[in-house]
Motif scaffolding. Structure first.
Motif, PDB file in Angstrom:
ATOM      1  N   ALA A   1     -12.606  -1.001  -7.246  1.00 36.39           N
ATOM      2  CA  ALA A   1     -11.494  -0.190  -7.135  1.00 36.39           C
ATOM      3  C   ALA A   1     -12.214   1.283  -7.072  1.00 36.39           C
ATOM      4  O   ALA A   1     -13.085   1.917  -7.528  1.00 36.39           O
ATOM      5  CB  ALA A   1     -10.598  -0.210  -8.238  1.00 36.39           C
ATOM      6  N   GLY A   2     -11.388   1.962  -6.178  1.00 38.58           N
ATOM      7  CA  GLY A   2     -11.672   3.390  -5.962  1.00 38.58           C
ATOM      8  C   GLY A   2     -12.649   3.621  -4.910  1.00 38.58           C
ATOM      9  O   GLY A   2     -12.871   4.654  -4.412  1.00 38.58           O
TER      10      GLY A   2
ATOM     11  N   ARG B   1       1.222  -3.850 -10.902  1.00 41.76           N
ATOM     12  CA  ARG B   1      -0.169  -3.536 -11.255  1.00 41.76           C
ATOM     13  C   ARG B   1      -0.474  -2.683 -10.079  1.00 41.76           C
ATOM     14  O   ARG B   1      -0.529  -3.023  -8.975  1.00 41.76           O
ATOM     15  CB  ARG B   1      -0.957  -4.740 -11.368  1.00 41.76           C
ATOM     16  N   LYS B   2      -1.307  -1.580 -10.382  1.00 41.44           N
ATOM     17  CA  LYS B   2      -2.021  -0.629  -9.443  1.00 41.44           C
ATOM     18  C   LYS B   2      -3.240  -0.805  -9.530  1.00 41.44           C
ATOM     19  O   LYS B   2      -3.994  -0.475 -10.327  1.00 41.44           O
ATOM     20  CB  LYS B   2      -1.303   0.924  -9.835  1.00 41.44           C
ATOM     21  N   THR B   3      -3.746  -0.613  -8.019  1.00 40.10           N
ATOM     22  CA  THR B   3      -5.251  -0.672  -7.911  1.00 40.10           C
ATOM     23  C   THR B   3      -5.556   0.286  -6.877  1.00 40.10           C
ATOM     24  O   THR B   3      -5.213   0.425  -5.617  1.00 40.10           O
ATOM     25  CB  THR B   3      -5.821  -1.888  -7.317  1.00 40.10           C
TER      26      THR B   3
ATOM     27  N   THR C   1      -2.991   3.572  -2.840  1.00 42.66           N
ATOM     28  CA  THR C   1      -3.105   2.582  -3.812  1.00 42.66           C
ATOM     29  C   THR C   1      -2.309   1.367  -3.479  1.00 42.66           C
ATOM     30  O   THR C   1      -1.349   1.342  -2.683  1.00 42.66           O
ATOM     31  CB  THR C   1      -2.270   3.162  -5.027  1.00 42.66           C
ATOM     32  N   ARG C   2      -3.060   0.178  -3.937  1.00 42.96           N
ATOM     33  CA  ARG C   2      -2.388  -1.003  -3.942  1.00 42.96           C
ATOM     34  C   ARG C   2      -1.426  -1.600  -4.754  1.00 42.96           C
ATOM     35  O   ARG C   2      -1.869  -1.489  -6.283  1.00 42.96           O
ATOM     36  CB  ARG C   2      -3.170  -2.263  -3.457  1.00 42.96           C
TER      37      ARG C   2
ATOM     38  N   LEU D   1       0.940  -1.025   0.028  1.00 47.99           N
ATOM     39  CA  LEU D   1      -0.040   0.092   0.054  1.00 47.99           C
ATOM     40  C   LEU D   1       0.783   1.214  -0.123  1.00 47.99           C
ATOM     41  O   LEU D   1       1.727   1.301   0.897  1.00 47.99           O
ATOM     42  CB  LEU D   1      -0.962   0.111   1.213  1.00 47.99           C
ATOM     43  N   VAL D   2       0.555   2.290  -0.816  1.00 44.80           N
ATOM     44  CA  VAL D   2       1.521   3.371  -1.283  1.00 44.80           C
ATOM     45  C   VAL D   2       0.495   4.556  -0.961  1.00 44.80           C
ATOM     46  O   VAL D   2      -0.733   4.569  -1.355  1.00 44.80           O
ATOM     47  CB  VAL D   2       2.267   3.504  -2.004  1.00 44.80           C
ATOM     48  N   SER D   3       0.748   5.619  -0.131  1.00 46.20           N
ATOM     49  CA  SER D   3      -0.125   6.838  -0.043  1.00 46.20           C
ATOM     50  C   SER D   3       0.458   7.882  -1.071  1.00 46.20           C
ATOM     51  O   SER D   3       1.661   7.879  -1.162  1.00 46.20           O
ATOM     52  CB  SER D   3      -0.086   7.383   1.333  1.00 46.20           C
ATOM     53  N   SER D   4      -0.478   8.651  -1.612  1.00 49.21           N
ATOM     54  CA  SER D   4      -0.195   9.606  -2.420  1.00 49.21           C
ATOM     55  C   SER D   4      -0.351  11.257  -1.762  1.00 49.21           C
ATOM     56  O   SER D   4      -1.371  11.456  -1.046  1.00 49.21           O
ATOM     57  CB  SER D   4      -1.056   9.680  -3.520  1.00 49.21           C
ATOM     58  N   ARG D   5       0.696  11.803  -1.231  1.00 48.19           N
ATOM     59  CA  ARG D   5       0.895  13.175  -0.276  1.00 48.19           C
ATOM     60  C   ARG D   5      -0.144  14.134  -0.938  1.00 48.19           C
ATOM     61  O   ARG D   5      -1.162  14.727  -0.274  1.00 48.19           O
ATOM     62  CB  ARG D   5       2.192  13.568  -0.216  1.00 48.19           C
TER      63      ARG D   5
END
Length: 402
Positions: free
Chosen positions: A175-176, A119-121, A111-112, A101-105
């Motif tokens: 997703a989303g 692959r990004k979800t 996003t996973r 899991l990564v957060s976007s500041r």
């Protein structure tokens, strides 16, 4: 703290009933005891002085008998690029069973990443985030009971403060739409255009630790009634954790400028990285209740009342964010320094001079996370407004280290 009351008043009012607090405190105390916490070796934090202020969450001694340091020199090999095309990645959390899991500041999304295919979800957007300057959606951490409760904790900048929330993750939804409504567990951390801290992590004692910044107001760091410029230690419900050094307070250590790296070694000792101003960035061994000097000192000092860093760097060589412990060494990501530092440890002291890797090769480096006994996940940070973004930025790399 200007316009704010004591740290106790920053807990979320009306969300915790008395029975829940009592159960959480009892569970936390039991967990601390079963983790082997005592006034001697083996407690979750670490430092290089004697006389821990608490018997429930103490530091271990600097160099226990028989503890051997790793080799003075190490190696780094970039195994592969795991994912590309990430925007302002900040927090990174491996998921049990696979995935990152990564957060976007700046986008306030989580996003996973499939670590095998890249692959990004997108799980969804975290409501209430107000990105500005160095603020936004910052650190993330999985609940200690994630396998059962599926809760993700997130530290973010809102319109009024920095705060910690938790959200339910439901991978079965589209997703989303996989994030539930945020439950605020802790609020009132000072915010600013700069120095928002933001790293969170659950320790070996299953308590939640948070690194905060002084938001540009240097006076907050020495004010133990302020939440700015501190390392905080909380229960998962947002209460001051049992065994904290100051009564009824979440403050665990103070005198920090901007803490963005937290990690524990195999003996449950806590280490932290933080930004200096113009002279020295620091890597510290954290001892509960200690004063780490800012703004009276930047780097090492002659004041015996201040806890000196175990390693320091010129700010153009480091500007450190995330850290990880692998193979007996601290691995520290450098933003302005654009390199990965290795600091071999002997207890809570550096066993040899820091060693730099990847200098300038991938630009700014933000977050580093252990991925096994000899592996790291490493994120770049070239789309954060201060980097020179190139095709494919930002990315996650897999490293083999020794």
């Amino acid at each position: 703290m200007t316009g704010q009351s004591s740290p106790r008043s920053h807990r979320v009012e009306g969300t915790l009933i008395v029975q829940r607090r009592a159960a959480t405190a009892a569970l936390a105390a039991a967990l601390l005891l079963t983790a082997g916490c005592s006034s001697g070796d083996g407690g979750p934090p670490g430092g290089d002085r004697s006389g821990a202020p608490s018997t429930t969450a103490p530091s271990s001694s600097p160099t226990p008998a028989g503890e051997q340091p790793p080799p003075a020199k190490g190696t780094v090999k970039v195994v592969r690029t795991v994912a590309t095309g990430l925007k302002s990645p900040w927090g990174l959390a491996p998921v049990p069973g696979g995935g990152l899991l990564v957060s976007s500041r700046d986008d306030a999304t989580i996003t996973r990443i499939d670590e095998k295919t890249g692959r990004k979800t997108e799980l969804g957007e975290v409501p209430g985030v107000a990105p500005e300057g160095e603020g936004g959606l910052l650190g993330i951490a999985l609940s200690p009971g994630f396998a059962a409760d599926h809760m993700i904790y997130a530290y973010f900048t809102s319109a009024s403060d920095n705060r910690i929330v938790r959200v339910l993750y439901d991978a079965k939804k589209p997703a989303g739409e996989q994030l539930g409504a945020p439950d605020t567990v802790f609020r009132g951390i000072p915010k600013g255009f700069v120095h928002n801290g933001g790293r969170i992590a659950f320790g070996p004692d299953r308590m939640l630790y948070a690194g905060t910044g002084e938001s540009g107001d240097t006076g907050l760091s020495q004010d133990k009634d302020s939440l700015g410029g501190k390392i905080l230690r909380l229960t998962p419900e947002g209460e001051p954790a049992p065994g904290n050094p100051f009564p009824d307070s979440p403050v665990y250590s103070y005198g920090h400028r901007n803490v963005q790296g937290l990690a524990w070694d195999a003996r449950q000792r806590l280490f932290a990285a933080e930004f200096g101003q113009d002279t020295w960035d620091e890597l510290n061994a954290i001892r509960p209740g200690d004063n780490y000097g800012w703004p009276e000192a930047e780097g090492r000092s002659d004041d015996s009342g201040l806890h000196d860093p175990l390693a320091q760097w010129g700010t153009d060589e480091a500007s450190p964010s995330g850290i990880a412990l692998v193979g007996g060494s601290v691995w520290m990501a450098g933003l302005r320094g654009e390199r990965l530092w290795r600091v071999p440890l002997k207890g809570t002291e550096a066993a040899a001079d820091p060693q730099a890797f990847l200098k300038g090769r991938y630009g700014r480096l933000r977050t580093v996370v252990a991925a096994g006994s000899d592996r790291l996940w490493l994120t770049t940070s070239n789309t954060d407004g201060r980097g020179d973004a190139k095709d494919g930025d930002d990315r996650i790399l897999e490293l083999r280290v020794s």
